[in-house]
Design a protein around this motif. Structure first.
Motif, PDB file in Angstrom:
ATOM      1  N   ALA A 286       0.817  -1.222   0.000  1.00 54.21           N
ATOM      2  CA  ALA A 286       0.000   0.000   0.000  1.00 54.21           C
ATOM      3  C   ALA A 286       0.845   1.264   0.000  1.00 54.21           C
ATOM      4  O   ALA A 286       0.391   2.310  -0.459  1.00 54.21           O
ATOM      5  N   PHE A 287       2.092   1.164   0.494  1.00 53.47           N
ATOM      6  CA  PHE A 287       2.936   2.346   0.562  1.00 53.47           C
ATOM      7  C   PHE A 287       3.477   2.768  -0.805  1.00 53.47           C
ATOM      8  O   PHE A 287       3.894   3.911  -0.980  1.00 53.47           O
ATOM      9  N   VAL A 288       3.493   1.840  -1.766  1.00 53.63           N
ATOM     10  CA  VAL A 288       4.053   2.167  -3.074  1.00 53.63           C
ATOM     11  C   VAL A 288       3.019   2.122  -4.193  1.00 53.63           C
ATOM     12  O   VAL A 288       3.342   2.458  -5.335  1.00 53.63           O
ATOM     13  N   LEU A 289       1.785   1.702  -3.881  1.00 52.77           N
ATOM     14  CA  LEU A 289       0.740   1.764  -4.895  1.00 52.77           C
ATOM     15  C   LEU A 289       0.522   3.215  -5.304  1.00 52.77           C
ATOM     16  O   LEU A 289       0.575   4.129  -4.483  1.00 52.77           O
ATOM     17  N   SER A 290       0.280   3.423  -6.569  1.00 51.34           N
ATOM     18  CA  SER A 290       0.108   4.785  -7.069  1.00 51.34           C
ATOM     19  C   SER A 290      -1.214   5.374  -6.604  1.00 51.34           C
ATOM     20  O   SER A 290      -2.135   4.659  -6.195  1.00 51.34           O
ATOM     21  N   ASP A 291      -1.304   6.703  -6.681  1.00 58.82           N
ATOM     22  CA  ASP A 291      -2.545   7.371  -6.299  1.00 58.82           C
ATOM     23  C   ASP A 291      -3.706   6.953  -7.194  1.00 58.82           C
ATOM     24  O   ASP A 291      -4.861   6.951  -6.761  1.00 58.82           O
ATOM     25  N   THR A 292      -3.418   6.595  -8.435  1.00 59.55           N
ATOM     26  CA  THR A 292      -4.505   6.133  -9.306  1.00 59.55           C
ATOM     27  C   THR A 292      -4.975   4.742  -8.880  1.00 59.55           C
ATOM     28  O   THR A 292      -6.158   4.417  -9.013  1.00 59.55           O
ATOM     29  N   GLU A 293      -4.063   3.904  -8.349  1.00 59.51           N
ATOM     30  CA  GLU A 293      -4.468   2.571  -7.882  1.00 59.51           C
ATOM     31  C   GLU A 293      -5.311   2.678  -6.616  1.00 59.51           C
ATOM     32  O   GLU A 293      -6.284   1.942  -6.442  1.00 59.51           O
ATOM     33  N   LEU A 294      -4.939   3.600  -5.714  1.00 59.21           N
ATOM     34  CA  LEU A 294      -5.729   3.779  -4.491  1.00 59.21           C
ATOM     35  C   LEU A 294      -6.873   4.768  -4.687  1.00 59.21           C
ATOM     36  O   LEU A 294      -7.711   4.918  -3.808  1.00 59.21           O
ATOM     37  N   ARG A 295      -6.886   5.480  -5.781  1.00 57.42           N
ATOM     38  CA  ARG A 295      -8.037   6.286  -6.222  1.00 57.42           C
ATOM     39  C   ARG A 295      -8.461   7.352  -5.207  1.00 57.42           C
ATOM     40  O   ARG A 295      -9.583   7.370  -4.728  1.00 57.42           O
ATOM     41  N   GLY A 296      -7.527   8.213  -4.845  1.00 51.64           N
ATOM     42  CA  GLY A 296      -7.892   9.402  -4.082  1.00 51.64           C
ATOM     43  C   GLY A 296      -8.077   9.166  -2.601  1.00 51.64           C
ATOM     44  O   GLY A 296      -7.363   8.390  -1.966  1.00 51.64           O
TER      45      GLY A 296
ATOM     46  N   LEU B 256      -1.907   7.851   5.509  1.00 46.08           N
ATOM     47  CA  LEU B 256      -3.111   8.428   6.108  1.00 46.08           C
ATOM     48  C   LEU B 256      -3.267   9.889   5.714  1.00 46.08           C
ATOM     49  O   LEU B 256      -4.379  10.357   5.415  1.00 46.08           O
ATOM     50  N   ASP B 257      -2.174  10.614   5.698  1.00 45.27           N
ATOM     51  CA  ASP B 257      -2.232  12.030   5.353  1.00 45.27           C
ATOM     52  C   ASP B 257      -2.717  12.234   3.917  1.00 45.27           C
ATOM     53  O   ASP B 257      -3.491  13.153   3.634  1.00 45.27           O
ATOM     54  N   ARG B 258      -2.279  11.361   3.012  1.00 46.74           N
ATOM     55  CA  ARG B 258      -2.674  11.482   1.602  1.00 46.74           C
ATOM     56  C   ARG B 258      -4.091  11.004   1.338  1.00 46.74           C
ATOM     57  O   ARG B 258      -4.802  11.571   0.507  1.00 46.74           O
ATOM     58  N   HIS B 259      -4.508   9.943   2.012  1.00 50.03           N
ATOM     59  CA  HIS B 259      -5.708   9.228   1.568  1.00 50.03           C
ATOM     60  C   HIS B 259      -6.900   9.268   2.511  1.00 50.03           C
ATOM     61  O   HIS B 259      -7.972   8.789   2.137  1.00 50.03           O
ATOM     62  N   LEU B 260      -6.747   9.802   3.720  1.00 50.40           N
ATOM     63  CA  LEU B 260      -7.913   9.926   4.598  1.00 50.40           C
ATOM     64  C   LEU B 260      -8.599  11.254   4.318  1.00 50.40           C
ATOM     65  O   LEU B 260      -7.999  12.327   4.425  1.00 50.40           O
TER      66      LEU B 260
END
Length: 243
Positions: free
Chosen positions: A122-132, A158-162
């Motif tokens: 999860a730490f290296v998955l791209s922002d498009t893979e985790l979708r915002g 958490l800072d990026r995706h929560l």
């Protein structure tokens, strides 16, 4: 001569390498280690049951978690991801182990639940893979298998995706009950995590101090015939981000 370190991620990967693959569960070979762990589905492992965490059920029943998008970190066989999907969440679920993901997909299909499973770190998955951003990020048993330096990566995730106003839920080994209580520095001297790290309530509050505490307690002990999973050697915490 090897002088390739340039970024913080280079530093984190170097520290990852200090832990012997056979001694911990967070290395380049961690996916293979967990595949072996999940290979025998009949093993008497508490969290192999197809039941959601009792605290997660409680959060939903009490309206403590907003609906919307959810991310299940270290989803394992998918028991919490499937439960969230059954409550109308749009769920992304991540795990290092292809074996765990395959089992989780089977469970989701059996429950007619729609979950988007991702196999990887999860730490290296791209922002498009985790979708915002997500309204709920939930972790049942991943955090306590991270080496100390990867808490930095975890907090950055958490800072990026929560999402603003979102919730972060976690269960992890509790001090005095389960897991290693060795100081962080000693873990590097030994080159292993001793099966997972125990945390005190005070340390969890300090680590997640950028979020507001909603609830932090020991998980309830659920009997075998309960429809919920619960083991008292775990903390159950819920934190929130300001809207």
């Amino acid at each position: 001569m090897d002088r390739t370190m340039r970024t913080m991620e280079d530093v984190l990967q170097l520290l990852d390498g200090l832990f012997a693959p056979q001694a911990d569960r967070w290395t380049a070979d961690a996916g293979s280690w967990w595949d072996g762990f999940y290979a025998d589905r009949a093993k008497p492992v508490p969290f192999f049951v197809a039941k959601p965490d009792e605290n997660l059920v409680s959060y939903l029943d009490r309206g403590l978690v907003p609906g919307g998008r959810a991310l299940d970190l270290g989803c394992g066989p998918g028991r919490n991801a499937v439960h969230l999907a059954s409550h109308g969440f749009e769920v992304d679920a991540v795990d290092l182990s292809p074996g765990a993901i395959a089992w989780a997909q089977e469970r989701a299909q059996e429950a007619d639940a729609t979950v988007r499973f991702l196999c990887g770190d999860a730490f290296v998955l791209s922002d498009t893979e985790l979708r915002g951003t997500y309204d709920l990020i939930y972790d049942s048993g991943c955090f306590h298998h991270l080496p100390p330096h990867r808490r930095v990566s975890y907090l950055a995730l958490l800072d990026r995706h929560l999402a603003p106003g979102g919730r972060f839920g976690i269960t992890c080994f509790a001090d005095g009950a389960m897991g290693s209580e060795l100081p962080d520095a000693e873990l590097y001297r030994r080159g292993g995590l001793d099966g997972g790290l125990a945390y005190t309530a005070q340390s969890l509050r300090r680590i997640f101090s950028d979020l507001g505490e909603i609830e932090l307690r020991r998980m309830h002990d659920e009997p075998p015939d309960s429809p919920r999973f619960g083991e008292p050697f775990l903390w159950a915490g819920l934190f929130g981000r300001d809207g």
